[in-house]
Design an enzyme around this catalytic site. Structure first.
Site, short mmCIF file in Angstrom:
data_model
loop_
_atom_site.label_atom_id
_atom_site.label_comp_id
_atom_site.label_asym_id
_atom_site.label_seq_id
_atom_site.Cartn_x
_atom_site.Cartn_y
_atom_site.Cartn_z
N LYS A 80 41.94 15.64 -9.80
CA LYS A 80 41.11 16.85 -9.74
C LYS A 80 41.97 18.01 -10.23
O LYS A 80 43.19 17.99 -10.09
CB LYS A 80 40.69 17.13 -8.29
CG LYS A 80 39.44 17.96 -8.17
CD LYS A 80 38.19 17.10 -8.14
CE LYS A 80 36.94 17.91 -7.95
NZ LYS A 80 35.76 17.09 -7.70
N GLY A 180 20.97 23.47 1.09
CA GLY A 180 21.33 23.65 -0.31
C GLY A 180 20.22 23.16 -1.22
O GLY A 180 19.86 21.97 -1.18
N GLY A 182 20.23 23.60 -4.67
CA GLY A 182 20.75 23.75 -6.03
C GLY A 182 20.44 22.50 -6.84
O GLY A 182 19.37 21.88 -6.68
N VAL A 184 21.66 19.22 -6.92
CA VAL A 184 21.42 17.97 -6.19
C VAL A 184 20.27 18.17 -5.19
O VAL A 184 19.33 17.36 -5.13
CB VAL A 184 22.69 17.51 -5.44
CG1 VAL A 184 22.40 16.27 -4.61
CG2 VAL A 184 23.83 17.23 -6.43
P1 NAD Z 1 24.83 23.82 -6.93
O1 NAD Z 1 25.78 24.95 -7.04
O2 NAD Z 1 23.83 23.58 -8.00
O3 NAD Z 1 23.98 23.97 -5.55
C1 NAD Z 1 24.55 24.33 -4.32
C2 NAD Z 1 23.51 25.18 -3.58
O4 NAD Z 1 23.96 25.36 -2.24
C3 NAD Z 1 23.31 26.58 -4.18
O5 NAD Z 1 21.93 26.81 -4.41
C4 NAD Z 1 23.85 27.51 -3.10
O6 NAD Z 1 23.18 28.76 -3.05
C5 NAD Z 1 23.62 26.69 -1.85
N1 NAD Z 1 24.40 27.06 -0.68
C6 NAD Z 1 25.65 27.57 -0.61
N2 NAD Z 1 25.99 27.76 0.68
C7 NAD Z 1 24.96 27.35 1.44
C8 NAD Z 1 24.70 27.28 2.84
N3 NAD Z 1 25.61 27.69 3.73
N4 NAD Z 1 23.51 26.80 3.28
C9 NAD Z 1 22.59 26.38 2.39
N5 NAD Z 1 22.77 26.41 1.06
C10 NAD Z 1 23.93 26.89 0.59
O7 NAD Z 1 25.72 22.52 -6.67
P2 NAD Z 1 25.31 20.97 -6.84
O8 NAD Z 1 25.73 20.48 -8.16
O9 NAD Z 1 23.91 20.78 -6.40
O10 NAD Z 1 26.29 20.30 -5.77
C11 NAD Z 1 26.02 20.40 -4.39
C12 NAD Z 1 27.07 19.62 -3.61
O11 NAD Z 1 27.06 18.25 -4.03
C13 NAD Z 1 28.51 20.11 -3.82
O12 NAD Z 1 29.22 19.91 -2.62
C14 NAD Z 1 29.03 19.17 -4.89
O13 NAD Z 1 30.44 19.06 -4.83
C15 NAD Z 1 28.36 17.88 -4.48
N6 NAD Z 1 28.24 16.92 -5.56
C16 NAD Z 1 27.56 17.24 -6.70
C17 NAD Z 1 27.44 16.27 -7.71
C18 NAD Z 1 26.70 16.56 -8.98
O14 NAD Z 1 26.30 15.59 -9.65
N7 NAD Z 1 26.47 17.82 -9.31
C19 NAD Z 1 28.01 15.02 -7.55
C20 NAD Z 1 28.68 14.71 -6.36
C21 NAD Z 1 28.77 15.68 -5.37
#
Ligand code: NAD
Length: 366
Positions: A80, A180, A182, A184
């Site tokens: 990472k 969340g 976003g 995922v």
């Molecule tokens: P993203 O930034 O698109 O979405 C995250 C969302 O969480 C945002 O809308 C944000 O406003 C919201 N958020 C932040 N703090 C919050 C809280 N306290 N309560 C509720 N919502 C809150 O990110 P993503 O790509 O959807 O990833 C989400 C998680 O999944 C992360 O932890 C990431 O590391 C993990 N992840 C993502 C992937 C991927 O394919 N993108 C793969 C494995 C793991």
């Protein structure tokens, strides 16, 4: 604690500090373990309170990648990188390109993709300077967004957890608290609603919730913190890390924790607390392990669509095996997942420790 002490404690092979005088680019690349294969992991762009906090993040996250790859059949190890956002007006695109040069110098021992603070579009800048970057924006010939496959894997994991707790994987009439909305979280919400589940969502960004509420009719909790108190079958973390901790666990009113966020447990003790409360925890790096297929499988290794789709079933199978062993041993699922991952890394290290024929060894070793 010194850098080497920290590396020794977490079992890291290598940490590379990168600095460029002209642009001010600062990055830390952490390579945890390459027994399974060369290191792969996302690049985080973030403002840190201290350089030590940035190092700690790189160390913790790269170790997590080793464990995640151990639950896939992708032959890659854990790495990472963190790119320090000094918030000093530096041009991010220049920082990304300079950083890409450093990645290229490692000749494939480390390769990367998006993470918090970096997007598929940012990967295009890195790709100008290195061959070892994936999940590049589709408009530039990359594989693009990994969130749909990640969400499908999480959905399969939720089904496996429901089966373990309730004896059937059906989602119809189940209540899911979605933290969340976003990338995922929103894809997962769509899939859950399509299968008849009731989703109660929370996101500090009101625009994200509003769009989903209008389109899918999901209920929203106006204060994201109040989601911990919602009565539900599954609490699904899909936002930030550290959300399962000594403050939040006593508040939870669910039977299952299953979501895609990384590093959900604030500490190993929190995994034990969930176990004591009788809440089934789907270990984060297992339930979100379809993601590396979308990035490395599709991007670097050219896996077929069929093989990518099969990764979704692998998530469910891996979780079922963890639940079975945890039940048999009476131990927390988080501990069992670590044990299985460490066993797999040890096996790979053993296989790779076999000495090849002398013709392939450097002269000094012959
Ligand atoms: P993203 O930034 O698109 O979405 C995250 C969302 O969480 C945002 O809308 C944000 O406003 C919201 N958020 C932040 N703090 C919050 C809280 N306290 N309560 C509720 N919502 C809150 O990110 P993503 O790509 O959807 O990833 C989400 C998680 O999944 C992360 O932890 C990431 O590391 C993990 N992840 C993502 C992937 C991927 O394919 N993108 C793969 C494995 C793991």
């Amino acid at each position: 604690m010194g850098v080497f002490d920290k590396m020794a404690e977490s079992g890291h092979e290598q940490v590379i500090f990168c600095y460029d005088r002209a642009s001010g680019m600062k990055a830390i690349i952490a390579i945890h373990d390459t027994a399974l294969g060369p290191a792969r992991g996302g690049t985080r762009f973030k403002r840190y309170d201290s350089e030590e906090a940035a190092l700690d993040d790189a160390l913790r996250l790269s170790r997590g990648m080793t464990y995640k790859f151990a639950f896939t059949d992708i032959p890659r190890g854990g790495g990472k990188a963190v790119l320090l956002d000094d918030d000093n007006g530096a041009d991010k695109r220049i920082l990304l390109r300079v950083y890409g040069r450093f990645v290229q110098l490692l000749a494939g021992r480390f390769g990367t993709g998006p993470d918090l603070g970096t997007s598929a579009a940012d990967m295009v800048d890195i790709a100008h300077e290195t061959d070892f970057v994936w999940a590049v924006d589709e408009r530039f010939g990359g594989t693009g967004d990994s969130t749909p496959l990640t969400a499908q894997g999480v959905l399969a994991g939720i089904g496996a957890a429901l089966d373990e707790v309730f004896g059937k994987p059906d989602l119809a009439s189940r209540r899911i608290a979605m933290q969340g909305l976003g990338g995922v979280g929103s894809h997962l919400t769509e899939l859950l609603v399509a299968q008849g589940a009731t989703v109660i969502g929370a996101d500090p960004d009101p625009a994200r919730g509003k769009e989903l509420a209008e389109r899918l009719g999901i209920e929203l909790v106006p204060d994201p913190d109040a989601l911990y108190d919602v009565d539900c079958d599954v609490f699904s973390p899909n936002a930030v890390g550290g959300v399962l901790n000594e403050q939040t666990i006593p508040r939870l009113r669910c039977r299952i924790i299953a979501g895609g966020a990384n590093n959900q447990l604030a500490s190993p003790e929190d995994g034990r607390q969930l176990h004591q409360r009788g809440i089934l925890y789907a270990p984060d790096y297992v339930i979100n392990s379809a993601a590396p297929y979308a990035v490395i499988g599709a991007g670097e290794l050219g896996y077929s669509p069929e093989r990518l789709a099969a990764s979704v079933q692998s998530v469910a199978d891996a979780l079922r095996a963890i639940f079975r062993r945890a039940r048999a041993d009476g131990r927390p699922t988080a501990e069992i997942a670590d044990v299985i991952a460490e066993e797999r890394v040890a096996t790979a290290a053993h296989i790779r420790a076999m000495t090849p024929g002398t013709g392939t060894l450097p002269r000094a070793q012959v």
